[in-house]
Design a protein around this motif. Structure first.
Motif, short mmCIF file in Angstrom:
data_model
loop_
_atom_site.label_atom_id
_atom_site.label_comp_id
_atom_site.label_asym_id
_atom_site.label_seq_id
_atom_site.Cartn_x
_atom_site.Cartn_y
_atom_site.Cartn_z
N GLN A 39 0.90 -1.14 -0.05
CA GLN A 39 -0.24 0.06 0.06
C GLN A 39 0.79 1.22 -0.02
OE1 GLN A 39 -2.33 -2.34 -0.83
NE2 GLN A 39 -3.70 -0.56 -0.21
N GLN A 40 0.10 2.30 -0.44
CA GLN A 40 0.95 3.68 -0.28
C GLN A 40 0.60 4.87 0.86
OE1 GLN A 40 0.52 5.33 -4.45
NE2 GLN A 40 1.30 3.34 -5.22
N ARG A 41 -0.61 4.24 1.44
CA ARG A 41 -0.95 5.34 2.30
C ARG A 41 -1.72 4.52 3.68
NH1 ARG A 41 -4.95 10.29 1.16
NH2 ARG A 41 -6.61 8.50 0.91
N ILE A 42 -1.66 5.21 4.94
CA ILE A 42 -2.28 4.46 5.94
C ILE A 42 -3.20 5.31 6.61
CG2 ILE A 42 -2.03 3.65 8.46
CD1 ILE A 42 1.10 3.37 7.82
N VAL A 43 -4.34 4.98 6.80
CA VAL A 43 -5.51 6.17 6.77
C VAL A 43 -6.27 5.58 8.56
CG1 VAL A 43 -7.65 7.22 6.43
CG2 VAL A 43 -6.04 6.61 4.90
N LEU A 44 -5.95 6.56 9.50
CA LEU A 44 -6.25 6.03 10.67
C LEU A 44 -7.83 6.81 10.81
CD1 LEU A 44 -3.15 6.15 10.92
CD2 LEU A 44 -3.69 5.60 13.56
N ILE A 45 -8.83 6.35 11.32
CA ILE A 45 -10.02 6.79 11.29
C ILE A 45 -10.55 6.86 12.83
CG2 ILE A 45 -12.57 6.86 10.42
CD1 ILE A 45 -11.39 5.31 7.84
N ALA A 46 -10.88 8.13 13.44
CA ALA A 46 -11.09 8.15 14.79
C ALA A 46 -12.67 7.71 14.82
CB ALA A 46 -10.94 9.66 15.21
N ASN A 47 -13.04 7.38 16.03
CA ASN A 47 -14.53 7.39 16.36
C ASN A 47 -15.25 8.59 16.59
OD1 ASN A 47 -14.33 4.49 15.99
ND2 ASN A 47 -14.12 3.83 17.90
N SER A 223 2.88 7.77 3.62
CA SER A 223 2.02 8.72 4.25
C SER A 223 1.00 8.18 5.05
CB SER A 223 1.38 9.75 3.33
OG SER A 223 0.71 9.07 2.40
N ILE A 224 0.60 9.02 6.25
CA ILE A 224 -0.37 8.53 7.04
C ILE A 224 -1.22 9.89 7.13
CG2 ILE A 224 -0.71 8.41 9.72
CD1 ILE A 224 1.67 7.20 9.95
N VAL A 225 -2.51 9.38 7.15
CA VAL A 225 -3.60 10.39 7.16
C VAL A 225 -4.50 9.95 8.36
CG1 VAL A 225 -5.72 11.29 6.35
CG2 VAL A 225 -4.08 10.82 4.73
N MET A 226 -4.74 11.18 9.32
CA MET A 226 -5.49 10.65 10.44
C MET A 226 -7.00 11.53 10.32
SD MET A 226 -2.47 11.11 13.38
CE MET A 226 -3.47 10.31 14.60
N LEU A 227 -7.94 10.88 10.20
CA LEU A 227 -9.10 11.70 10.02
C LEU A 227 -9.70 11.64 11.35
CD1 LEU A 227 -11.26 12.89 8.36
CD2 LEU A 227 -12.28 10.45 7.88
N GLY A 228 -10.28 12.74 11.66
CA GLY A 228 -11.04 13.15 13.23
C GLY A 228 -10.24 13.28 14.27
N PHE A 229 -9.10 13.29 14.09
CA PHE A 229 -8.21 13.26 15.39
C PHE A 229 -8.23 15.09 15.64
CE2 PHE A 229 -7.41 9.27 13.98
CZ PHE A 229 -7.26 8.34 15.06
N ASN A 230 -8.64 15.41 16.61
CA ASN A 230 -8.38 17.04 16.89
C ASN A 230 -7.58 17.22 18.01
OD1 ASN A 230 -10.63 16.97 14.98
ND2 ASN A 230 -12.15 16.97 16.88
#
Length: 264
Positions: A39-47, A223-230
């Motif tokens: 893979q090329q990207r890691i996407v962490l998705i917060a609750n 690359s890492i994307v963190m969605l919803g981490f404030n």
């Protein structure tokens, strides 16, 4: 701001990166190790309840690996939507104190039906916090009123998932005191004080991606994307045992190729 201990180790060009990055990589389930190399990207998705499926559909790419936590949001989307169902997935379930339970697994609220479908479509791995899944009974829940069981609650592990839970290829254990969070300031007066699930996995994958970079002989790490981490205190926090101030400080200045998408 001074970089924390982990970042000093991982980003100092004079430091031998193989030890911490390889150890982090080896902590992952084998099937996820293989997926990361592709893979090329890691996407962490917060609750984070403000995340909707439209934003997920716009964000996700075919070369992503997804990381989900505990009783994760939008389970049907991740299991069945064309933009998500074929993506490799790593799930993390945090242990509940000294009990036999893990958040997101029976007898607590869970997404077992969606997990079963996920495992049929794409590489699927699980990390359990601190110990293997203990297959607890409802009577083992020390605080059943925190998450009362309803008639629709799945309490029995399906056969396929049971096989995965006993497979080293698909399932591993991650300590909340892992070396990737050695600098984390816990609260000594709060029992089971530890990093949040999201921060623990962020640190683990921040290290593991450097091993992937070496294996791929790539110019830059995944690359890492963190969605919803404030990174501020606008979001309601549910437990004082997490050091929210430290985590906000760390995520306020992420390293290169880490993107944090705030969501309110």
């Amino acid at each position: 701001m001074m970089r924390n201990t982990l970042q000093n180790l991982l980003y100092n060009s004079n430091y031998d990166q193989s030890d911490p990055s390889t150890a982090a990589f080896d902590t992952l389930p084998i099937i996820i190790q293989k997926a990361l190399l592709q893979q090329q990207r890691i996407v962490l998705i917060a609750n984070n309840p403000s995340i909707d499926t439209a934003s997920l559909e716009a964000l996700l790419q075919p070369t992503d690996m997804l990381v989900l936590f505990n009783d994760f949001i939008h389970a049907d989307f991740f299991a069945h939507h064309p933009s998500a169902k074929d993506l490799p997935k790593l799930l993390f379930f945090r242990k509940i104190g000294d009990s036999l339970l893990h958040f997101g697994m029976p007898p607590r609220s869970n997404n077992l039906t969606a997990m079963l479908d996920m495992a049929k479509h794409a590489p699927f791995g699980i990390l359990f916090g601190n110990t293997d899944y203990q297959f607890p009974l409802p009577s083992d829940d020390p605080r059943p009123n925190d998450d009362p069981i309803t008639a629709s609650r799945v309490l029995e592990i399906p056969e396929l998932l049971n096989e995965l839970l006993h497979s080293d290829e698909h399932c591993r254990v991650l300590s909340e005191q892992d070396s990737v969070v050695a600098d984390y300031p816990i609260f000594a007066d709060i029992h089971s004080s530890a990093p949040t699930s999201g921060f623990l996995l962020y640190r683990l994958l921040l290290a593991a991606r450097l091993h992937v970079q070496q294996r791929q002989n790539a110019a830059t790490p995944l690359s890492i994307v963190m969605l919803g981490f404030n990174n501020d205190d606008k979001t309601a926090h549910f437990w004082d045992g997490h050091n929210w101030a430290f985590e906000r400080q760390e995520l306020a200045t992420p390293p290169n190729s880490v993107e944090i998408i705030r969501q309110y």
